[in-house]
Design an enzyme around this catalytic site. Structure first.
Site, PDB file in Angstrom:
ATOM      1  N   ASP A 122     -11.305   2.307   4.215  1.00 34.02           N
ATOM      2  CA  ASP A 122     -11.453   0.854   4.114  1.00 34.02           C
ATOM      3  C   ASP A 122     -12.926   0.452   4.096  1.00 34.02           C
ATOM      4  OD1 ASP A 122      -9.593  -1.068   3.579  1.00 34.02           O
ATOM      5  OD2 ASP A 122      -8.939  -1.368   5.640  1.00 34.02           O
ATOM      6  N   GLN A 180      -4.920  -1.978   9.699  1.00 37.69           N
ATOM      7  CA  GLN A 180      -4.650  -3.274   9.070  1.00 37.69           C
ATOM      8  C   GLN A 180      -5.206  -4.393   9.944  1.00 37.69           C
ATOM      9  OE1 GLN A 180      -3.243  -3.800   5.998  1.00 37.69           O
ATOM     10  NE2 GLN A 180      -3.766  -5.941   6.317  1.00 37.69           N
ATOM     11  N   LYS A 238       0.832  -1.209   0.000  1.00 32.56           N
ATOM     12  CA  LYS A 238       0.000   0.000   0.000  1.00 32.56           C
ATOM     13  C   LYS A 238       0.867   1.259   0.000  1.00 32.56           C
ATOM     14  CE  LYS A 238      -3.714  -2.478   2.307  1.00 32.56           C
ATOM     15  NZ  LYS A 238      -4.301  -2.904   3.587  1.00 32.56           N
TER      16      LYS A 238
END
Length: 284
Positions: free
Chosen positions: A118, A95, A51
């Site tokens: 997200d 994450q 990322k």
């Protein structure tokens, strides 16, 4: 059989993101993404590195907050609250998975809705369910964009999704339902999985179990989307589908790697740009 080349489409999306970054620069705005990484899980570290590299390639400012495995819930939430208030950060990503002592739901609920790139905040999840404008989780968004790029219609199709996670399965089911597909969502307690998968015009698999789907489980001419990525004992990567034997049956199939993975990162970049545009609109 045609390969759904996620890597090629992701490269194309990155070029579009670069153009968006240039346009935002004229408004003196640099899109910013903050990533929270808790602990030293190798897979999570690899994802975070990918990322960061994608952000660098496209001109998005990114920062990674690496935190120890034993960090307290309060400390993590305090960091998220700080990022919520940082005007230079447009997107915040935690994450997953988090260590078991942390309340994932509470952590995700702490992220500001307009920075939830997200798409895991219940507010955004609810809007996806309703078919409203929102931040869509990156993997489901990437899959939808990949299908649309190859002109694969969902309307009226029987879609079977194997894996009912909040990250992929559930939001993907909502997205496909909004596209007028008929959805079957299978999970660990589903009986006679083959009976369901054999009926699929489009089969999506997101379980994390190498070669779970064999050729006996797939209808000839089906579209197969393999979300799984598993490291085998010999160091090679495998999806959840027995690619070698299943691919010849399919009309379209995603490879692993090079299918859904690059599209997930590309979709995250798109969501970050979307968040930066919200900031730009507010500043005008």
């Amino acid at each position: 059989m045609q390969i759904l080349d996620g890597k090629a489409l992701a490269n194309q999306i990155e070029e579009e993101v670069k153009q968006e970054v240039s346009l935002l620069a004229k408004q003196k705005i640099t899109p910013g993404l903050a990533v929270i990484l808790v602990g030293g899980d190798p897979a999570s570290q690899a994802y975070v590195n990918m990322k960061a590299k994608a952000c660098k390639r496209t001109g998005i400012y990114s920062v990674t907050h690496e935190m120890p495995e034993n960090i307290s819930q309060d400390s993590l939430i305090q960091t998220l609250s700080m990022l919520n208030c940082n005007p230079n950060i447009d997107g915040i990503l935690v994450q997953l998975p988090l260590p078991k002592h942390l309340d994932t739901t509470k952590v995700l609920e702490t992220i500001a809705v307009n920075k939830d790139v997200d798409g895991f905040h219940p507010f955004n999840m609810g809007r996806v369910f309703e078919g409203l404008e929102s931040f869509i989780p990156a993997t489901p968004l990437g899959i939808l964009n990949l299908l649309k790029h190859y002109n694969i219609t969902l309307k009226g199709k029987n879609v079977v999704i194997v894996g009912a996670s909040n990250i992929v399965g559930k939001p993907l089911g909502s997205l496909f339902l909004n596209e007028n597909a008929t959805i079957t969502l299978c999970h660990i307690y589903t009986q006679n999985l083959t009976q369901h998968t054999k009926n699929a015009d489009i089969l999506c698999v997101a379980v994390g179990k190498p070669n779970l789907i064999t050729k006996e489980m797939v209808k000839e001419g089906a579209v197969v989307i393999d979300v799984g990525i598993n490291r085998l004992d010999d160091g090679s990567l495998s999806g959840d589908v027995d690619y070698t034997n299943v691919a010849p049956l399919c009309s379209y199939i995603t490879p692993v790697p090079g299918g859904v993975g690059p599209m997930t990162i590309a979709s995250l970049l798109q969501n970050t740009i979307k968040a930066a545009k919200i900031r730009a609109k507010k500043s005008n």
